[in-house]
Scaffold this motif. Structure first.
Motif, PDB file in Angstrom:
ATOM      1  N   TYR A   1     -12.345   1.097  32.811  1.00 60.12           N
ATOM      2  CA  TYR A   1     -11.478   0.338  33.695  1.00 60.12           C
ATOM      3  C   TYR A   1     -12.045  -1.054  33.914  1.00 60.12           C
ATOM      4  CZ  TYR A   1      -8.868   4.542  34.991  1.00 60.12           C
ATOM      5  OH  TYR A   1      -8.063   5.655  34.968  1.00 60.12           O
TER       6      TYR A   1
ATOM      7  N   GLN B   1     -11.838  -4.299  36.631  1.00 61.06           N
ATOM      8  CA  GLN B   1     -11.434  -4.605  38.000  1.00 61.06           C
ATOM      9  C   GLN B   1     -11.758  -6.046  38.337  1.00 61.06           C
ATOM     10  OE1 GLN B   1     -13.329  -2.336  41.183  1.00 61.06           O
ATOM     11  NE2 GLN B   1     -11.498  -2.508  42.448  1.00 61.06           N
TER      12      GLN B   1
ATOM     13  N   GLY C   1     -10.462  -8.183  44.496  1.00 64.09           N
ATOM     14  CA  GLY C   1      -9.247  -8.028  45.282  1.00 64.09           C
ATOM     15  C   GLY C   1      -8.161  -7.194  44.626  1.00 64.09           C
ATOM     16  N   LYS C   2      -8.473  -6.626  43.473  1.00 62.93           N
ATOM     17  CA  LYS C   2      -7.495  -5.809  42.752  1.00 62.93           C
ATOM     18  C   LYS C   2      -8.034  -4.407  42.542  1.00 62.93           C
ATOM     19  CE  LYS C   2      -4.778  -9.387  41.855  1.00 62.93           C
ATOM     20  NZ  LYS C   2      -3.401  -9.507  42.412  1.00 62.93           N
ATOM     21  N   GLY C   3      -7.114  -3.477  42.248  1.00 60.22           N
ATOM     22  CA  GLY C   3      -7.546  -2.151  41.876  1.00 60.22           C
ATOM     23  C   GLY C   3      -7.963  -2.111  40.414  1.00 60.22           C
ATOM     24  N   PRO C   4      -8.719  -1.095  40.018  1.00 55.55           N
ATOM     25  CA  PRO C   4      -9.115  -0.964  38.611  1.00 55.55           C
ATOM     26  C   PRO C   4      -7.887  -0.797  37.717  1.00 55.55           C
ATOM     27  CG  PRO C   4     -10.373   0.517  40.022  1.00 55.55           C
ATOM     28  CD  PRO C   4      -9.255  -0.019  40.850  1.00 55.55           C
TER      29      PRO C   4
ATOM     30  N   LEU D   1      -6.698   0.405  33.789  1.00 57.27           N
ATOM     31  CA  LEU D   1      -7.126   1.099  32.579  1.00 57.27           C
ATOM     32  C   LEU D   1      -7.151   0.138  31.393  1.00 57.27           C
ATOM     33  CD1 LEU D   1      -7.832   3.766  31.131  1.00 57.27           C
ATOM     34  CD2 LEU D   1      -5.378   4.110  30.789  1.00 57.27           C
TER      35      LEU D   1
ATOM     36  N   PHE E   1     -15.874  -0.466  34.777  1.00 56.33           N
ATOM     37  CA  PHE E   1     -16.312   0.875  35.139  1.00 56.33           C
ATOM     38  C   PHE E   1     -16.014   1.838  34.006  1.00 56.33           C
ATOM     39  CE2 PHE E   1     -17.278   0.265  39.582  1.00 56.33           C
ATOM     40  CZ  PHE E   1     -16.451  -0.769  39.991  1.00 56.33           C
TER      41      PHE E   1
ATOM     42  N   THR F   1     -21.237   3.265  38.138  1.00 59.03           N
ATOM     43  CA  THR F   1     -21.481   2.360  39.255  1.00 59.03           C
ATOM     44  C   THR F   1     -20.991   0.936  38.999  1.00 59.03           C
ATOM     45  OG1 THR F   1     -23.706   2.056  38.418  1.00 59.03           O
ATOM     46  CG2 THR F   1     -23.426   3.630  40.222  1.00 59.03           C
TER      47      THR F   1
END
Lengths: 113, 113
Positions: free
Chosen positions: B36, B38, B41-44, B46, B89, B105
């Protein structure tokens, strides 16, 4: 098409209070998962819901609960907030409970003071 | 216990260079390994994913290399661009566990112009 939406964007709460976070999945997606992302760490799985039923639960205390509504939107509730609950709470939607492709929303930033 | 270990924590690469991020896992039951991306301020989001029956998967400038015997997989970003600067990630999941992904992590990538 709209992606996953979450509300509110930011939230500040005091220790001991209760919070409710909301998520609307992508249209057509029936599964919603919740993750907690502490600053500097990867997301940690909290819950998965499908067809209003809990399908999975991560290693989180009972203060965390969730539910899914008939329109597949979901709420995450956290009671008796602790300072350590401060994090970005992410919602992810997928077509079904075993769908590997999940799509994350922008998250709700929760700060507990 | 960290189910998926990721390194390095941060990475600085010159524009046009190759960025390499590594992950290792212990649980041989994992059968799906996504990466992922990221942005702040954003979500991960794909990026690319692989299953353990394949040793390599390429999508544009992004390649996953998978070493089943060593229980390691890595993300290679070819011709790295400043727009690739983000946190990456790795993750893994076992079959029949819904969306209970285990995330690394994170690696903060900075591509210098």
């Amino acid at each position: 098409d709209a992606g996953v939406t979450q509300s509110p964007t930011h939230l500040i709460k005091t220790r001991g209070q209760h919070v409710t976070l909301r998520c609307s999945p992508i249209s057509g997606h029936k599964s919603v998962s919740w993750y907690q992302q502490v600053l500097g760490q990867g997301p940690q799985f909290i819950f998965q819901y499908y067809e209003k039923e809990e399908r999975g639960r991560g290693n989180f205390p009972d203060r965390f609960s969730a539910r899914q509504f008939p329109n597949y939107s979901s709420e995450l509730n956290v009671n008796a907030l602790l300072l350590g609950d401060s994090a970005l709470y992410l919602c992810a939607s997928s077509l079904g409970p075993q769908s590997r492709e999940q799509y994350f929303g922008p998250g709700t930033r929760l700060t507990v003071t | 216990q960290q189910q998926v270990k990721q390194s390095p924590q941060s990475l600085i690469v010159q524009k046009g260079g190759i960025s390499i991020i590594n992950c290792a896992y212990e649980n041989t039951a994992f059968d799906y390994f996504p990466w992922y991306q990221q942005f702040p301020g954003k979500g991960p989001a794909l990026l690319i994913a692989i299953r353990p029956d394949v040793s390599e998967k390429k999508e544009g400038r992004f390649t996953i290399s998978f070493n089943k015997s060593a229980k390691q997989f890595s993300l290679h970003i070819m011709d790295s661009q400043p727009g690739d600067s983000a946190t990456y990630f790795c993750a893994a999941i076992r079959p029949n566990t819904g969306n209970q992904f285990y995330f690394g992590t994170g690696t903060s990538l900075t591509v210098i112009p």
